[in-house]
Design a protein around this motif. Structure first.
Motif, mmCIF file in Angstrom:
data_model
loop_
_atom_site.group_PDB
_atom_site.id
_atom_site.type_symbol
_atom_site.label_atom_id
_atom_site.label_comp_id
_atom_site.label_asym_id
_atom_site.label_seq_id
_atom_site.Cartn_x
_atom_site.Cartn_y
_atom_site.Cartn_z
ATOM 1 N N LYS A 3 63.941 -6.817 -98.379
ATOM 2 C CA LYS A 3 62.648 -7.458 -98.200
ATOM 3 C C LYS A 3 61.960 -6.933 -96.951
ATOM 4 O O LYS A 3 62.575 -6.762 -95.914
ATOM 5 C CB LYS A 3 62.849 -8.975 -98.107
ATOM 6 N N ALA A 24 52.130 -10.209 -95.679
ATOM 7 C CA ALA A 24 52.657 -10.055 -97.036
ATOM 8 C C ALA A 24 54.178 -10.000 -96.979
ATOM 9 O O ALA A 24 54.768 -9.689 -95.949
ATOM 10 C CB ALA A 24 52.114 -8.787 -97.676
ATOM 11 N N THR A 25 54.792 -10.290 -98.110
ATOM 12 C CA THR A 25 56.224 -10.111 -98.292
ATOM 13 C C THR A 25 56.400 -9.173 -99.479
ATOM 14 O O THR A 25 55.825 -9.397 -100.536
ATOM 15 C CB THR A 25 56.934 -11.449 -98.569
ATOM 16 N N ILE A 26 57.186 -8.121 -99.282
ATOM 17 C CA ILE A 26 57.410 -7.120 -100.317
ATOM 18 C C ILE A 26 58.889 -7.117 -100.663
ATOM 19 O O ILE A 26 59.745 -6.974 -99.794
ATOM 20 C CB ILE A 26 56.981 -5.724 -99.817
ATOM 21 N N GLN A 27 59.176 -7.283 -101.957
ATOM 22 C CA GLN A 27 60.553 -7.220 -102.450
ATOM 23 C C GLN A 27 60.580 -6.358 -103.693
ATOM 24 O O GLN A 27 59.647 -6.389 -104.500
ATOM 25 C CB GLN A 27 61.080 -8.605 -102.797
ATOM 26 N N SER A 29 60.464 -3.193 -106.241
ATOM 27 C CA SER A 29 59.466 -2.132 -106.389
ATOM 28 C C SER A 29 58.087 -2.721 -106.226
ATOM 29 O O SER A 29 57.778 -3.773 -106.782
ATOM 30 C CB SER A 29 59.587 -1.487 -107.772
ATOM 31 N N PHE A 30 57.270 -2.009 -105.485
ATOM 32 C CA PHE A 30 55.948 -2.531 -105.148
ATOM 33 C C PHE A 30 54.995 -1.361 -105.054
ATOM 34 O O PHE A 30 55.331 -0.329 -104.478
ATOM 35 C CB PHE A 30 56.035 -3.268 -103.804
ATOM 36 N N GLY A 31 53.828 -1.485 -105.615
ATOM 37 C CA GLY A 31 52.841 -0.421 -105.558
ATOM 38 C C GLY A 31 51.589 -0.874 -104.852
ATOM 39 O O GLY A 31 51.201 -2.036 -104.935
ATOM 40 N N LEU A 32 50.969 0.060 -104.147
ATOM 41 C CA LEU A 32 49.688 -0.203 -103.497
ATOM 42 C C LEU A 32 48.611 0.527 -104.291
ATOM 43 O O LEU A 32 48.683 1.750 -104.448
ATOM 44 C CB LEU A 32 49.681 0.304 -102.057
ATOM 45 N N LYS A 40 45.799 2.786 -97.570
ATOM 46 C CA LYS A 40 47.141 2.626 -98.126
ATOM 47 C C LYS A 40 48.143 3.474 -97.351
ATOM 48 O O LYS A 40 49.222 3.007 -96.994
ATOM 49 C CB LYS A 40 47.144 3.009 -99.617
#
Length: 160
Positions: A3, A24-27, A29-32, A40
Motif C-alpha cells: 500500500k 490517496a491510498t493506492i493498493q 494495480s493502479f493506473g493514472l 502524472k
C-alpha cells in the motif's frame, strides 16, 4: 497487499503548483489516466523519490522510506555498447543485489520479459519494443515491493 499512502502532497515549480494537496491510498494495480500535462509523471517521480514533494507525506507500507521501488520512466535510456545481460548485471549490482544471486535473478527476469535469446545482444542492436522490455526487466531487479511504470505499453508488441 502493498500500500502507498499520500497525505496532502504538494509540489510546486517556481510559482506554479503542479500537485495540489493530493491525498490517496493506492493498493494493487493502479493506473493514472489524464491528458498530457496533467502531471502524472511528476506524481510518479515524487512517489519514487526522484523529485521531492514540497509538502505532505508519502508512506510505503506505513513507512516514509522509498526503498524497494522498481521504476520505469517513460523515456528510458541504456548503456548502448554493452549486452543486455551486462547492462542488467551492472544495474542489479547498483541496486544492491548480491553477486551470488544476481546471475540467476537476471536469467529469471529475462525469461519473464521474453528476452532470453537476446541476453548477449548489444543494447544498440535491439528494437524499440525489446528496449522497453529491458527497461521493464531493470525495474523488476531485486524484487521490488512496488513497481511504478510510466507509459508501460509504449513500444511493446501486442503479444508482449
Amino acid at each position: 497487499m502493498n500500500k502507498i499512502e499520500l497525505h496532502h502532497v504538494t509540489k510546486t515549480y517556481g510559482n506554479q503548483t503542479v500537485l495540489n494537496d493530493v491525498t490517496a491510498t493506492i493498493q494493487g494495480s493502479f493506473g493514472l489516466l489524464g491528458p498530457n500535462g496533467a502531471e502524472k509523471t511528476t506524481l510518479m517521480r515524487v512517489l519514487t523519490n526522484l523529485v521531492r514533494q514540497d509538502e505532505g507525506d508519502i508512506l510505503l507500507e506505513g513507512k516514509s522510506t522509498h526503498s524497494h521501488i522498481g521504476y520505469l520512466p517513460q523515456h528510458f535510456t541504456l548503456y548502448r555498447n554493452v549486452t543486455v545481460f551486462e547492462c542488467l548485471h551492472h544495474l542489479a549490482i547498483l541496486k544492491g543485489s548480491t553477486k551470488d544471486k544476481v546471475k540467476q535473478e537476471i536469467e529469471i527476469i529475462l525469461s519473464e520479459v521474453n528476452l532470453t535469446e537476446q541476453r548477449n545482444q548489444k543494447i544498440k542492436k535491439l528494437s524499440g519494443g525489446m528496449l522497453r522490455r529491458v527497461g521493464i526487466a531493470q525495474a523488476m531487479l531485486n524484487s521490488p515491493d512496488f513497481l511504478i511504470v510510466d507509459e508501460p505499453t509504449v513500444g511493446l508488441d501486442i503479444e508482449e
